[in-house]
Design a protein around this motif. Structure first.
Motif, PDB file in Angstrom:
ATOM      1  N   MET A   1     -41.461 -31.874   1.777  1.00 30.35           N
ATOM      2  CA  MET A   1     -40.843 -30.691   2.065  1.00 30.35           C
ATOM      3  C   MET A   1     -39.630 -30.609   2.962  1.00 30.35           C
ATOM      4  N   THR A   2     -39.890 -30.160   4.252  1.00 27.56           N
ATOM      5  CA  THR A   2     -38.846 -30.165   5.162  1.00 27.56           C
ATOM      6  C   THR A   2     -38.644 -31.553   5.882  1.00 27.56           C
ATOM      7  N   GLU A   3     -39.455 -32.332   5.436  1.00 26.59           N
ATOM      8  CA  GLU A   3     -39.539 -33.920   6.237  1.00 26.59           C
ATOM      9  C   GLU A   3     -38.627 -34.510   5.600  1.00 26.59           C
ATOM     10  N   ALA A   4     -38.693 -34.516   4.223  1.00 27.29           N
ATOM     11  CA  ALA A   4     -37.907 -35.503   3.280  1.00 27.29           C
ATOM     12  C   ALA A   4     -36.585 -35.657   3.514  1.00 27.29           C
ATOM     13  N   PRO A   5     -36.208 -36.868   3.673  1.00 30.10           N
ATOM     14  CA  PRO A   5     -34.786 -37.094   4.144  1.00 30.10           C
ATOM     15  C   PRO A   5     -33.627 -36.766   3.178  1.00 30.10           C
ATOM     16  N   PHE A   6     -34.281 -36.913   1.711  1.00 27.05           N
ATOM     17  CA  PHE A   6     -33.323 -36.479   0.688  1.00 27.05           C
ATOM     18  C   PHE A   6     -33.687 -35.418  -0.266  1.00 27.05           C
ATOM     19  N   THR A   7     -32.907 -34.747  -0.612  1.00 23.33           N
ATOM     20  CA  THR A   7     -33.097 -33.449  -1.677  1.00 23.33           C
ATOM     21  C   THR A   7     -32.429 -33.970  -2.936  1.00 23.33           C
ATOM     22  N   LEU A   8     -33.183 -33.803  -3.947  1.00 27.87           N
ATOM     23  CA  LEU A   8     -32.789 -34.013  -5.359  1.00 27.87           C
ATOM     24  C   LEU A   8     -32.808 -32.885  -6.096  1.00 27.87           C
ATOM     25  N   TYR A   9     -31.649 -32.404  -6.473  1.00 32.29           N
ATOM     26  CA  TYR A   9     -31.754 -31.434  -7.563  1.00 32.29           C
ATOM     27  C   TYR A   9     -31.704 -32.072  -9.051  1.00 32.29           C
ATOM     28  N   ARG A  10     -32.641 -31.607  -9.679  1.00 35.48           N
ATOM     29  CA  ARG A  10     -33.002 -32.121 -11.019  1.00 35.48           C
ATOM     30  C   ARG A  10     -33.283 -31.358 -11.915  1.00 35.48           C
ATOM     31  N   LEU A  11     -33.455 -31.763 -13.459  1.00 35.92           N
ATOM     32  CA  LEU A  11     -33.625 -30.967 -14.234  1.00 35.92           C
ATOM     33  C   LEU A  11     -34.754 -31.630 -15.061  1.00 35.92           C
ATOM     34  N   GLN A  12     -35.853 -30.928 -15.367  1.00 42.06           N
ATOM     35  CA  GLN A  12     -36.905 -31.620 -16.160  1.00 42.06           C
ATOM     36  C   GLN A  12     -36.255 -32.375 -17.356  1.00 42.06           C
ATOM     37  N   ALA A  13     -36.987 -33.645 -17.521  1.00 40.68           N
ATOM     38  CA  ALA A  13     -36.499 -34.423 -18.771  1.00 40.68           C
ATOM     39  C   ALA A  13     -35.316 -34.954 -18.844  1.00 40.68           C
ATOM     40  N   CYS A  14     -34.296 -34.834 -17.863  1.00 38.16           N
ATOM     41  CA  CYS A  14     -33.108 -35.100 -17.801  1.00 38.16           C
ATOM     42  C   CYS A  14     -32.986 -36.687 -17.420  1.00 38.16           C
ATOM     43  N   PRO A  15     -32.572 -37.552 -18.323  1.00 34.97           N
ATOM     44  CA  PRO A  15     -32.451 -39.082 -18.339  1.00 34.97           C
ATOM     45  C   PRO A  15     -31.722 -39.560 -17.001  1.00 34.97           C
ATOM     46  N   PHE A  16     -30.735 -38.663 -16.740  1.00 35.44           N
ATOM     47  CA  PHE A  16     -29.730 -39.119 -15.770  1.00 35.44           C
ATOM     48  C   PHE A  16     -30.574 -38.899 -14.250  1.00 35.44           C
ATOM     49  N   CYS A  17     -31.150 -37.871 -14.433  1.00 33.45           N
ATOM     50  CA  CYS A  17     -32.060 -37.584 -12.960  1.00 33.45           C
ATOM     51  C   CYS A  17     -33.128 -38.760 -12.983  1.00 33.45           C
ATOM     52  N   GLU A  18     -33.759 -38.910 -13.859  1.00 30.16           N
ATOM     53  CA  GLU A  18     -34.863 -40.014 -13.682  1.00 30.16           C
ATOM     54  C   GLU A  18     -34.433 -41.479 -13.541  1.00 30.16           C
ATOM     55  N   ARG A  19     -33.040 -41.638 -13.958  1.00 26.88           N
ATOM     56  CA  ARG A  19     -32.484 -42.785 -13.269  1.00 26.88           C
ATOM     57  C   ARG A  19     -32.648 -42.931 -11.725  1.00 26.88           C
ATOM     58  N   VAL A  20     -32.200 -41.650 -11.330  1.00 24.82           N
ATOM     59  CA  VAL A  20     -31.835 -41.591  -9.426  1.00 24.82           C
ATOM     60  C   VAL A  20     -33.190 -41.596  -9.265  1.00 24.82           C
ATOM     61  N   VAL A  21     -34.418 -40.987  -9.753  1.00 25.14           N
ATOM     62  CA  VAL A  21     -35.846 -41.048  -9.387  1.00 25.14           C
ATOM     63  C   VAL A  21     -36.274 -42.428  -9.170  1.00 25.14           C
ATOM     64  N   ARG A  22     -35.938 -43.265 -10.408  1.00 25.99           N
ATOM     65  CA  ARG A  22     -36.192 -44.934 -10.279  1.00 25.99           C
ATOM     66  C   ARG A  22     -35.933 -45.340  -9.206  1.00 25.99           C
ATOM     67  N   VAL A  23     -34.553 -45.313  -8.795  1.00 27.12           N
ATOM     68  CA  VAL A  23     -34.098 -45.968  -7.931  1.00 27.12           C
ATOM     69  C   VAL A  23     -34.746 -45.400  -6.454  1.00 27.12           C
ATOM     70  N   LEU A  24     -34.615 -44.237  -6.298  1.00 25.24           N
ATOM     71  CA  LEU A  24     -35.409 -43.818  -5.000  1.00 25.24           C
ATOM     72  C   LEU A  24     -36.868 -44.751  -4.815  1.00 25.24           C
ATOM     73  N   ASP A  25     -37.439 -44.270  -5.950  1.00 29.94           N
ATOM     74  CA  ASP A  25     -38.750 -45.014  -5.770  1.00 29.94           C
ATOM     75  C   ASP A  25     -38.878 -46.596  -5.586  1.00 29.94           C
TER      76      ASP A  25
END
Lengths: 115, 178
Positions: A1-25
């Motif tokens: 929540m307030t601790e996370a150093p990144f904030t990701l604005y995303r849309l459910q099931a958006c492949p472009f967003c998931e690409r970023v999520v994969r790299v963050l992970d």
């Protein structure tokens, strides 16, 4: 929540967003997700943050950098936090893709589920 | 006297009581623009909170409740008034738009928060779904319950004046007047 150093604005099931999520992970970078409005025209919060209504948008709270377009975001993450760069964040590599405010986001207009 | 209709008696609930620490939880918190995971303790860290549990968005008690809260301008309190229902984030956003709500709403589709607070309502045994009873818990900044009301009938609404008095009792003292 307030601790996370990144904030990701995303849309459910958006492949472009998931690409970023994969790299963050992959890079084990903690982030908080803010899921936004599916209707492109209603995504005002994204526009306020990044200058455009496309997602994903990644805010790096540590450097204050806001990035749009998944290719840019991925490149930023890999160059700044990837193993190849090893040492400290290199902010210089960051700013040019989006002009810091995301003013030029003409490329990839389909990204983020435009309709 | 035969009124020709039945108000269902739910009986007393074994709910979290005054003086007890409210169970912490994390659920998607929905505003008019996005939803993100937020802990209750993150809200109380900023000050008192009034948690308003209500039936599914779209049920008439929910409409009545939020119309009343809007008309009473509870958004002007320092205490954050926050809704909780089993409705999903998209439905919450619609409710926010429809009712002109200036409050954030927790989405708890599994009803686990209501279970933790002891206010689950089984909806007459409808399969695979339950929801909270209508209920209000006023919490101070330590997450201690200072006031609570839980519906014992279906439907039943809180005494809104009493809720206001409870909120005003936990409001931080304005600086300079102490």
């Amino acid at each position: 929540m307030t601790e996370a150093p990144f904030t990701l604005y995303r849309l459910q099931a958006c492949p472009f967003c998931e690409r970023v999520v994969r790299v963050l992970d992959d890079l084990a970078l903690p982030y908080r997700s803010r899921f936004v409005e599916p209707m492109h025209s209603d995504r005002d919060v994204v526009k306020r943050v990044s200058g455009s209504r496309t997602v994903p948008v990644l805010v790096d709270e540590r450097t204050g950098v806001t990035l749009t377009e998944s290719a840019n975001v991925v490149r930023y993450l890999e160059t700044t936090y990837g193993e190849a760069t090893a040492d400290a964040p290199r902010e210089a590599t960051v700013r040019e893709p989006t002009g810091a405010g995301g003013s030029s986001t003409a490329a990839e207009p389909a990204e983020g589920g435009d309709r | 006297m035969d009124l020709g209709f039945d108000v269902v008696d739910l009986g007393p609930a074994d709910h979290v009581g005054v003086g007890e620490e409210a169970p912490d939880f994390v659920r998607p918190l929905v505003n008019e623009e996005f939803w993100e995971d937020v802990a209750l303790s993150a809200l109380t860290a900023d000050g008192p909170v009034a948690l308003v549990f209500h039936p599914m968005d779209g049920a008439f008690p929910t409409t009545y409740l939020w119309n009343e809260i809007r008309d009473r301008d509870w958004r002007t309190y320092e205490t954050e008034v926050v809704g909780v229902s089993i409705s999903d984030p998209y439905r919450h956003k619609r409710l926010i738009d429809e009712r002109g709500i200036d409050h954030r709403l927790y989405a708890d589709p599994g009803n686990g928060v209501a279970e933790a607070f002891g206010i689950a309502h089984d909806l007459d045994g409808m399969a695979g779904i339950e929801e909270p009873r209508l209920a209000v818990f006023v919490l101070d900044a330590d997450r201690t319950v200072t006031w609570a009301w839980v519906a014992r009938e279906w439907p039943e609404f809180p005494d809104y004046d009493a809720v206001e008095a409870a909120i005003e009792a936990v409001e931080p003292v304005p600086t300079g007047t102490a």
